[in-house]
Every structure is written in structure tokens, then in C-alpha cells.
Design a protein around this motif. Structure first.
Motif, PDB file in Angstrom:
ATOM      1  N   LEU A  91     -76.433-120.023 -51.644  1.00 25.25           N
ATOM      2  CA  LEU A  91     -76.240-118.625 -51.283  1.00 25.25           C
ATOM      3  C   LEU A  91     -77.034-118.288 -50.022  1.00 25.25           C
ATOM      4  O   LEU A  91     -78.266-118.315 -50.017  1.00 25.25           O
ATOM      5  N   ASP A  92     -76.302-117.983 -48.959  1.00 24.98           N
ATOM      6  CA  ASP A  92     -76.934-117.573 -47.697  1.00 24.98           C
ATOM      7  C   ASP A  92     -77.081-116.056 -47.710  1.00 24.98           C
ATOM      8  O   ASP A  92     -76.113-115.320 -47.547  1.00 24.98           O
ATOM      9  N   LEU A 101     -75.935-122.856 -40.839  1.00 26.67           N
ATOM     10  CA  LEU A 101     -75.991-124.302 -40.621  1.00 26.67           C
ATOM     11  C   LEU A 101     -76.735-124.994 -41.757  1.00 26.67           C
ATOM     12  O   LEU A 101     -76.322-126.075 -42.215  1.00 26.67           O
ATOM     13  N   VAL A 102     -77.830-124.379 -42.210  1.00 26.89           N
ATOM     14  CA  VAL A 102     -78.559-124.927 -43.353  1.00 26.89           C
ATOM     15  C   VAL A 102     -77.672-124.909 -44.592  1.00 26.89           C
ATOM     16  O   VAL A 102     -77.601-125.882 -45.348  1.00 26.89           O
ATOM     17  N   THR A 103     -76.997-123.791 -44.811  1.00 26.88           N
ATOM     18  CA  THR A 103     -76.100-123.647 -45.963  1.00 26.88           C
ATOM     19  C   THR A 103     -75.006-124.718 -45.937  1.00 26.88           C
ATOM     20  O   THR A 103     -74.685-125.331 -46.958  1.00 26.88           O
ATOM     21  N   GLY A 108     -73.297-127.943 -52.477  1.00 26.46           N
ATOM     22  CA  GLY A 108     -72.976-126.914 -53.446  1.00 26.46           C
ATOM     23  C   GLY A 108     -71.922-125.961 -52.906  1.00 26.46           C
ATOM     24  O   GLY A 108     -71.561-126.010 -51.717  1.00 26.46           O
ATOM     25  N   TYR A 109     -71.422-125.097 -53.767  1.00 25.31           N
ATOM     26  CA  TYR A 109     -70.413-124.107 -53.402  1.00 25.31           C
ATOM     27  C   TYR A 109     -71.070-123.050 -52.528  1.00 25.31           C
ATOM     28  O   TYR A 109     -72.020-122.377 -52.933  1.00 25.31           O
ATOM     29  N   ARG A 110     -70.561-122.869 -51.315  1.00 27.68           N
ATOM     30  CA  ARG A 110     -71.240-122.060 -50.304  1.00 27.68           C
ATOM     31  C   ARG A 110     -70.746-120.607 -50.316  1.00 27.68           C
ATOM     32  O   ARG A 110     -69.548-120.347 -50.205  1.00 27.68           O
ATOM     33  N   ALA A 123     -71.340-116.776 -38.527  1.00 24.15           N
ATOM     34  CA  ALA A 123     -71.974-117.437 -39.673  1.00 24.15           C
ATOM     35  C   ALA A 123     -71.031-117.503 -40.869  1.00 24.15           C
ATOM     36  O   ALA A 123     -71.084-118.446 -41.673  1.00 24.15           O
ATOM     37  N   SER A 124     -70.148-116.528 -41.001  1.00 23.15           N
ATOM     38  CA  SER A 124     -69.256-116.463 -42.164  1.00 23.15           C
ATOM     39  C   SER A 124     -68.315-117.671 -42.253  1.00 23.15           C
ATOM     40  O   SER A 124     -67.778-117.958 -43.324  1.00 23.15           O
ATOM     41  N   TRP A 125     -68.109-118.370 -41.158  1.00 25.34           N
ATOM     42  CA  TRP A 125     -67.224-119.541 -41.173  1.00 25.34           C
ATOM     43  C   TRP A 125     -67.777-120.662 -42.058  1.00 25.34           C
ATOM     44  O   TRP A 125     -67.032-121.559 -42.465  1.00 25.34           O
ATOM     45  N   ALA A 126     -69.073-120.628 -42.342  1.00 28.50           N
ATOM     46  CA  ALA A 126     -69.688-121.717 -43.107  1.00 28.50           C
ATOM     47  C   ALA A 126     -69.473-121.579 -44.603  1.00 28.50           C
ATOM     48  O   ALA A 126     -69.753-122.514 -45.355  1.00 28.50           O
TER      49      ALA A 126
END
Length: 339
Positions: A91-92, A101-103, A108-110, A123-126
Motif C-alpha cells: 500500500l503506497d 517505484l518502491v511499491t 504483493g498486490y499493489r 505514480a498511479s501507473w504503478a
């Protein structure tokens, strides 16, 4: 449920996340939560009893020394630790490119903010699941809403519970001081020195001890000047974050600019009067009981800018603080029952 929380900085943002963790722990029967955080703040997640382990990351330092960080294996070591465990959810709660990038690198499920809700939209693309959260809300409310939607429970309507317990800190046995939190990274958040000095003189005359923490040499010099020749005004020695948290938890009251340390005081329900000029108390102000916000009424406030280009005839800089005087601070302290 095994969750990896990604929120690397800064101090106030980390504290803002504590109530969401408390909510999640109460809603879920079994919560195992690890937290990725900047190395300089590695102490902070441990203050919350529901955090199991902390994975330090050094993005700030790596940006300054990228070649060295690759050659000495630091980044490789971090990625190995990050990938060592399979999580049910990553969870970001930051919504920045660096946190995304860390996420993305974790297992795990991002989950994170959607395009319209993230602080940095790309960032939402990750994320595999993207959550809409109103950006105009206070940061604490944003985090609580994100956690509730991500983990599929009804967000509590109760006031935020930071989960902090004084017994976990080494609380000093001392006469309770008023703490001046005068230091901050933005020059536009700095309350004028002459106002701090006048407030110090007034409290010293009233017999009230005052302490001034500092984090940089510039802040140390300011603290010394604020308390110069005043018997009851003390510049504190250098302190780590846990020691500083204990000092704040034991304070009689706090007077603060918009700084991360003020959120620690609020989390412990310490009576706090805080001042806001360039920033917006409605979104990032201290949140809790016994809190008074003095927001500038100047037309340009809040500008959300690190630098001020507004002219002033009074000599007060930044000019948005001209009307937030020591007298107003003293009145706020009285309203909070601090005499």
C-alpha cells in the motif's frame, strides 16, 4: 493479513498515517504491517504498536550519491530486503514517483491513489488497484480513507487515534516547559525572529520555563538568540527523534510553526498553538485535541510556496505573519488553559 506500507517521509506525513494504522488494526483480526521509511525516520514507525518491522530506504542520500550507492551495493541490498517477503498488499500511502517505484519493486498486490488523487499523478501507473480520495481533505483523513477502501472496512467516524502511548517513551522527570518549535525547512514557514524573542521575554517574565530544540546549526543559533540573557529560556542539547518525542510528550504546551515535530505534540494531545502562513492548516495542520491554529488572513495565504516575493512595509518577513503576533499566541495559550 500481511501489508507493506510505503510512506518514506517526511516526519509530519508519517505521523499523519498513524490513525489509519490504528483503524486498520481494529478492523482486521490479524494485521502484520511492515513499513518502508527513509533511514533518517526509522525510529518513528516503531512508536506505533501495530508496526511489526521497518525497512529503511535511503532515497534522499542515493540521489546525492547515485554512483557510489550502486557500486557499494546499498541499493541491491535494499531491494533484496524489500523482496524477501510476499505480502498480501503493498500500500503506497504517499503517492509520489519515488514511493511508486518502491511499491512496484515489492512483492504483493499493489494499491495506491488514482490519477486524480496522487500527489504526483504518474505514480498511479504503478498500482493494480487505484483509489479515489478527495485531495482537499486533511492529510490524516486522506490516509484513513485510503486504508479503509484498500482494506475493505468501514472507516470509523471517531476522532483520529494515533496509537501512541507515553509508557513506550522515556519521559523526563522535569518541570513542564513550554516548547518553542521554531525550526522548519521552508523559509516561508518561519515565524519572525522578533516575535519569538518577544514571546520568550513575556514567558520568562511570567516565570514559565521554555525549551528550544534544534536540528541544524542555523536553528541552534536562532534558539540561542531567542533565549539570550533570559533565565528560564533553555536551548536543548541535540536529540534523536525518540528523545525529542518524549520531551514533547512531557511539555506543558507547544508553540509551533508548520513542522513535523508539531504533529508529534498533537498526537500526544499536548496543548499546541501553531502558526500557518504559506501552508494551509485545513489540509496539513496539527490534528487532535487542545489544538489552536492561527492562519494568516493575508490574501496570498496559503501560497504553498517555499519562497516569498511579496513586498512589506512593516519589515516583518514573511509578511503573511505580520498579523499573527505574540499577543495572539499568549491568548491562544490561555484559551488552552495554559497560564
Amino acid at each position: 493479513m500481511k501489508i507493506l506500507l510505503v510512506k518514506t517521509s517526511s516526519l509530519g506525513d508519517l505521523i499523519h498515517t498513524f490513525p489509519a494504522i490504528t483503524d486498520a488494526a481494529k478492523a482486521l483480526q490479524k494485521l502484520e504491517l511492515d513499513w518502508v521509511v527513509e533511514e533518517g525516520f526509522h525510529e518513528v514507525p516503531h512508536w506505533h504498536p501495530e508496526v511489526d518491522s521497518v525497512i529503511p530506504v535511503s532515497i534522499r542520500r542515493w540521489r546525492q550519491q547515485p554512483v557510489t550507492s550502486v557500486r557499494n551495493g546499498e541499493i541491491e541490498d535494499f531491494l533484496e530486503e524489500l523482496k524477501a517477503k510476499q505480502y498480501d498488499m503493498v500500500l503506497d500511502a504517499q503517492g509520489l514517483i519515488k514511493s511508486a517505484l518502491v511499491t512496484r519493486a515489492a512483492r504483493g498486490y499493489r494499491v495506491g491513489y488514482n490519477w486524480h488523487s496522487a500527489r504526483e499523478k504518474i505514480a498511479s501507473w504503478a498500482y493494480q488497484q487505484k483509489i479515489a480520495v478527495d485531495k482537499t481533505q486533511h492529510a490524516v483523513q486522506r490516509s484513513r480513507q485510503l486504508f479503509a477502501q484498500a482494506l475493505n472496512y468501514t472507516q470509523p467516524k471517531s476522532p483520529p487515534d494515533y496509537g501512541l502511548q507515553k509508557r513506550t517513551l522515556d519521559i523526563p522527570n522535569q518541570v513542564k516547559p513550554v516548547v518553542f518549535l521554531h525550526g522548519t525547512t521552508w523559509e516561508t514557514k518561519l515565524w519572525p525572529f522578533e516575535y519569538w524573542r518577544e514571546l520568550a521575554e513575556r514567558l520568562d517574565e511570567a516565570g514559565q520555563p521554555v525549551t528550544l530544540p534544534w536540528g541544524t546549526q542555523e536553528e541552534y543559533q536562532r534558539a540561542e538568540m531567542i533565549g539570550q540573557s533570559l533565565e528560564r529560556i533553555q536551548t536543548l542539547p541535540a536529540m534523536g527523534l525518540s528523545e525529542m518525542a518524549a520531551h514533547l510528550a512531557s511539555a506543558k504546551a507547544v508553540v509551533a510553526v508548520d513542522t513535523g515535530l508539531a504533529h508529534i505534540a498533537a498526537a500526544f494531545s499536548v496543548p499546541t498553538v501553531s502558526v500557518y502562513g504559506a501552508t494551509d492548516a485545513k489540509r496539513t495542520g496539527t490534528l487532535g485535541v487542545h489544538q489552536i491554529h492561527l492562519q494568516s488572513e493575508r490574501a496570498c495565504s496559503p501560497c504553498l510556496s517555499r519562497h516569498c516575493h511579496q513586498a512589506t512595509d512593516s519589515g516583518v518577513q514573511p509578511p503573511c505573519f505580520q498579523q499573527i503576533t505574540p499577543e495572539q499566541i499568549l491568548q491562544g495559550l490561555l484559551e488552552l488553559g495554559v497560564e
